[in-house]
Design a protein around this motif. Structure first.
Motif, PDB file in Angstrom:
ATOM      1  N   SER A   8     -48.122 -65.854 -57.168  1.00  0.00           N
ATOM      2  CA  SER A   8     -49.295 -65.074 -56.766  1.00  0.00           C
ATOM      3  C   SER A   8     -50.275 -64.850 -57.914  1.00  0.00           C
ATOM      4  CB  SER A   8     -48.872 -63.731 -56.164  1.00  0.00           C
ATOM      5  OG  SER A   8     -48.251 -62.933 -57.147  1.00  0.00           O
ATOM      6  N   GLU A   9     -49.824 -65.064 -59.151  1.00  0.00           N
ATOM      7  CA  GLU A   9     -50.704 -64.886 -60.301  1.00  0.00           C
ATOM      8  C   GLU A   9     -51.860 -65.888 -60.225  1.00  0.00           C
ATOM      9  OE1 GLU A   9     -50.410 -65.495 -65.044  1.00  0.00           O
ATOM     10  OE2 GLU A   9     -48.736 -64.502 -64.068  1.00  0.00           O
ATOM     11  N   GLY A  10     -53.063 -65.392 -60.310  1.00  0.00           N
ATOM     12  CA  GLY A  10     -54.234 -66.258 -60.258  1.00  0.00           C
ATOM     13  C   GLY A  10     -54.662 -66.663 -58.860  1.00  0.00           C
ATOM     14  N   ARG A  11     -53.982 -66.140 -57.863  1.00  0.00           N
ATOM     15  CA  ARG A  11     -54.278 -66.538 -56.481  1.00  0.00           C
ATOM     16  C   ARG A  11     -55.727 -66.249 -56.074  1.00  0.00           C
ATOM     17  NH1 ARG A  11     -49.975 -64.616 -52.531  1.00  0.00           N
ATOM     18  NH2 ARG A  11     -48.798 -66.273 -53.505  1.00  0.00           N
ATOM     19  N   PRO A  12     -56.295 -65.080 -56.388  1.00  0.00           N
ATOM     20  CA  PRO A  12     -57.698 -64.863 -55.997  1.00  0.00           C
ATOM     21  C   PRO A  12     -58.654 -65.889 -56.617  1.00  0.00           C
ATOM     22  CG  PRO A  12     -56.661 -62.771 -56.490  1.00  0.00           C
ATOM     23  CD  PRO A  12     -55.695 -63.850 -56.914  1.00  0.00           C
ATOM     24  N   LEU A  13     -58.422 -66.257 -57.863  1.00  0.00           N
ATOM     25  CA  LEU A  13     -59.274 -67.264 -58.499  1.00  0.00           C
ATOM     26  C   LEU A  13     -59.081 -68.626 -57.842  1.00  0.00           C
ATOM     27  CD1 LEU A  13     -61.295 -68.125 -60.639  1.00  0.00           C
ATOM     28  CD2 LEU A  13     -59.367 -68.433 -62.219  1.00  0.00           C
ATOM     29  N   ARG A  14     -57.834 -68.984 -57.575  1.00  0.00           N
ATOM     30  CA  ARG A  14     -57.567 -70.256 -56.890  1.00  0.00           C
ATOM     31  C   ARG A  14     -58.192 -70.259 -55.506  1.00  0.00           C
ATOM     32  NH1 ARG A  14     -52.196 -69.260 -58.715  1.00  0.00           N
ATOM     33  NH2 ARG A  14     -51.508 -69.027 -56.545  1.00  0.00           N
ATOM     34  N   PHE A  15     -58.175 -69.094 -54.829  1.00  0.00           N
ATOM     35  CA  PHE A  15     -58.780 -68.993 -53.508  1.00  0.00           C
ATOM     36  C   PHE A  15     -60.282 -69.244 -53.590  1.00  0.00           C
ATOM     37  CE2 PHE A  15     -60.687 -66.801 -49.923  1.00  0.00           C
ATOM     38  CZ  PHE A  15     -59.919 -67.260 -48.871  1.00  0.00           C
ATOM     39  N   LEU A  16     -60.933 -68.665 -54.586  1.00  0.00           N
ATOM     40  CA  LEU A  16     -62.379 -68.870 -54.753  1.00  0.00           C
ATOM     41  C   LEU A  16     -62.700 -70.333 -55.059  1.00  0.00           C
ATOM     42  CD1 LEU A  16     -63.400 -65.686 -56.766  1.00  0.00           C
ATOM     43  CD2 LEU A  16     -63.957 -66.225 -54.380  1.00  0.00           C
ATOM     44  N   ILE A  17     -61.894 -70.945 -55.887  1.00  0.00           N
ATOM     45  CA  ILE A  17     -62.116 -72.360 -56.215  1.00  0.00           C
ATOM     46  C   ILE A  17     -61.908 -73.238 -54.983  1.00  0.00           C
ATOM     47  CG2 ILE A  17     -61.225 -74.308 -57.555  1.00  0.00           C
ATOM     48  CD1 ILE A  17     -60.643 -72.204 -59.809  1.00  0.00           C
ATOM     49  N   ALA A  18     -60.817 -72.991 -54.265  1.00  0.00           N
ATOM     50  CA  ALA A  18     -60.556 -73.763 -53.044  1.00  0.00           C
ATOM     51  C   ALA A  18     -61.635 -73.508 -52.004  1.00  0.00           C
ATOM     52  CB  ALA A  18     -59.178 -73.422 -52.475  1.00  0.00           C
ATOM     53  N   GLY A  19     -62.065 -72.257 -51.901  1.00  0.00           N
ATOM     54  CA  GLY A  19     -63.135 -71.933 -50.950  1.00  0.00           C
ATOM     55  C   GLY A  19     -64.419 -72.655 -51.291  1.00  0.00           C
ATOM     56  N   ALA A  20     -64.741 -72.715 -52.578  1.00  0.00           N
ATOM     57  CA  ALA A  20     -65.946 -73.438 -53.003  1.00  0.00           C
ATOM     58  C   ALA A  20     -65.814 -74.929 -52.687  1.00  0.00           C
ATOM     59  CB  ALA A  20     -66.191 -73.217 -54.492  1.00  0.00           C
ATOM     60  N   LEU A  21     -64.632 -75.481 -52.955  1.00  0.00           N
ATOM     61  CA  LEU A  21     -64.391 -76.889 -52.660  1.00  0.00           C
ATOM     62  C   LEU A  21     -64.473 -77.160 -51.159  1.00  0.00           C
ATOM     63  CD1 LEU A  21     -63.477 -79.728 -53.604  1.00  0.00           C
ATOM     64  CD2 LEU A  21     -61.126 -78.923 -53.370  1.00  0.00           C
ATOM     65  N   ASN A  22     -63.810 -76.320 -50.374  1.00  0.00           N
ATOM     66  CA  ASN A  22     -63.839 -76.492 -48.916  1.00  0.00           C
ATOM     67  C   ASN A  22     -65.240 -76.311 -48.358  1.00  0.00           C
ATOM     68  OD1 ASN A  22     -61.085 -77.030 -48.601  1.00  0.00           O
ATOM     69  ND2 ASN A  22     -60.600 -74.864 -48.595  1.00  0.00           N
ATOM     70  N   THR A  23     -65.966 -75.346 -48.894  1.00  0.00           N
ATOM     71  CA  THR A  23     -67.336 -75.110 -48.435  1.00  0.00           C
ATOM     72  C   THR A  23     -68.230 -76.289 -48.782  1.00  0.00           C
ATOM     73  OG1 THR A  23     -67.055 -72.727 -48.636  1.00  0.00           O
ATOM     74  CG2 THR A  23     -69.319 -73.553 -48.592  1.00  0.00           C
ATOM     75  N   ALA A  24     -68.119 -76.762 -50.007  1.00  0.00           N
ATOM     76  CA  ALA A  24     -68.927 -77.920 -50.410  1.00  0.00           C
ATOM     77  C   ALA A  24     -68.593 -79.138 -49.545  1.00  0.00           C
ATOM     78  CB  ALA A  24     -68.700 -78.230 -51.883  1.00  0.00           C
ATOM     79  N   PHE A  25     -67.301 -79.334 -49.308  1.00  0.00           N
ATOM     80  CA  PHE A  25     -66.874 -80.458 -48.473  1.00  0.00           C
ATOM     81  C   PHE A  25     -67.428 -80.307 -47.052  1.00  0.00           C
ATOM     82  CE2 PHE A  25     -63.737 -82.553 -45.665  1.00  0.00           C
ATOM     83  CZ  PHE A  25     -63.760 -83.832 -46.202  1.00  0.00           C
ATOM     84  N   GLY A  26     -67.252 -79.119 -46.487  1.00  0.00           N
ATOM     85  CA  GLY A  26     -67.712 -78.878 -45.117  1.00  0.00           C
ATOM     86  C   GLY A  26     -69.222 -78.915 -44.972  1.00  0.00           C
ATOM     87  N   LEU A  27     -69.905 -78.292 -45.921  1.00  0.00           N
ATOM     88  CA  LEU A  27     -71.370 -78.279 -45.844  1.00  0.00           C
ATOM     89  C   LEU A  27     -71.947 -79.655 -46.139  1.00  0.00           C
ATOM     90  CD1 LEU A  27     -72.203 -74.843 -47.503  1.00  0.00           C
ATOM     91  CD2 LEU A  27     -72.327 -75.461 -45.077  1.00  0.00           C
ATOM     92  N   GLY A  28     -71.216 -80.461 -46.885  1.00  0.00           N
ATOM     93  CA  GLY A  28     -71.674 -81.818 -47.141  1.00  0.00           C
ATOM     94  C   GLY A  28     -71.345 -82.773 -46.006  1.00  0.00           C
ATOM     95  N   LEU A  29     -70.179 -82.578 -45.400  1.00  0.00           N
ATOM     96  CA  LEU A  29     -69.748 -83.496 -44.346  1.00  0.00           C
ATOM     97  C   LEU A  29     -70.631 -83.407 -43.105  1.00  0.00           C
ATOM     98  CD1 LEU A  29     -67.690 -85.599 -43.415  1.00  0.00           C
ATOM     99  CD2 LEU A  29     -66.287 -83.717 -42.546  1.00  0.00           C
ATOM    100  N   TYR A  30     -70.962 -82.213 -42.683  1.00  0.00           N
ATOM    101  CA  TYR A  30     -71.762 -82.064 -41.459  1.00  0.00           C
ATOM    102  C   TYR A  30     -73.132 -82.738 -41.593  1.00  0.00           C
ATOM    103  CZ  TYR A  30     -74.142 -79.875 -37.505  1.00  0.00           C
ATOM    104  OH  TYR A  30     -74.866 -79.652 -36.368  1.00  0.00           O
ATOM    105  N   PRO A  31     -73.908 -82.447 -42.635  1.00  0.00           N
ATOM    106  CA  PRO A  31     -75.196 -83.155 -42.763  1.00  0.00           C
ATOM    107  C   PRO A  31     -75.017 -84.660 -42.959  1.00  0.00           C
ATOM    108  CG  PRO A  31     -75.143 -81.269 -44.238  1.00  0.00           C
ATOM    109  CD  PRO A  31     -73.770 -81.408 -43.641  1.00  0.00           C
ATOM    110  N   LEU A  32     -73.935 -85.053 -43.643  1.00  0.00           N
ATOM    111  CA  LEU A  32     -73.680 -86.476 -43.835  1.00  0.00           C
ATOM    112  C   LEU A  32     -73.462 -87.166 -42.487  1.00  0.00           C
ATOM    113  CD1 LEU A  32     -73.169 -88.816 -45.846  1.00  0.00           C
ATOM    114  CD2 LEU A  32     -70.746 -88.197 -45.759  1.00  0.00           C
ATOM    115  N   LEU A  33     -72.683 -86.544 -41.621  1.00  0.00           N
ATOM    116  CA  LEU A  33     -72.470 -87.116 -40.285  1.00  0.00           C
ATOM    117  C   LEU A  33     -73.784 -87.229 -39.520  1.00  0.00           C
ATOM    118  CD1 LEU A  33     -69.166 -85.382 -39.099  1.00  0.00           C
ATOM    119  CD2 LEU A  33     -69.482 -87.784 -39.730  1.00  0.00           C
TER     120      LEU A  33
END
Length: 135
Positions: A8-33
């Motif tokens: 659990s150590e560092g989980r909030p930071l990892r969550f923010l990083i994963a969220g940024a990655l997922n958001t970038a992926f999702g926001l990029g994929l939809y316009p790309l399609l």
């Protein structure tokens, strides 16, 4: 117990990083399609469906492996994870046409705003339900 604390150590930071990655992926994929497949310019909801299915699987793996480092039951966790997103997708399917058709927003801008709300709620759902330790 020490292992759980280390996981659990560092989980909030990892969550923010994963969220940024997922958001970038999702926001990029939809316009790309929409860009790659001109049919989706008119049928933007079909593009949304495809993007959401791909992004759901991508996000699940980033949270399971990268954030929560879970070794829990894959089927149970995917079902709990999917429940959160399927509910939000249903709301999104109602909100996006309203924002685009009635509100005059572009599909990309409307989807970006909706994604911001989704990110905030996901921390609470995933940390307390999807990847809760001991389930």
């Amino acid at each position: 117990m020490k292992t759980a604390a280390l996981k659990s150590e560092g989980r909030p930071l990892r969550f923010l990083i994963a969220g940024a990655l997922n958001t970038a992926f999702g926001l990029g994929l939809y316009p790309l399609l929409l860009f790659v497949f001109p049919l989706f310019q008119t049928h933007y909801m079909v593009g949304l469906l495809i993007a959401q299915a791909i992004c759901l699987c991508f996000a699940f793996m980033t949270y399971k492996i990268g954030v929560f480092r879970s070794r829990g039951n894959l089927a149970r966790e995917f079902a709990a994870f999917s429940t959160y997103y399927l509910f939000n997708y249903a709301v999104n399917w109602g909100a996006l046409p309203l924002l685009v058709e009635a509100g005059g927003l572009s599909p990309t801008l409307a989807q970006f705003g909706f994604s911001l709300l989704l990110m905030i709620g996901s921390w609470f759902w995933h940390s307390r339900i999807t990847f809760k330790q001991g389930i």
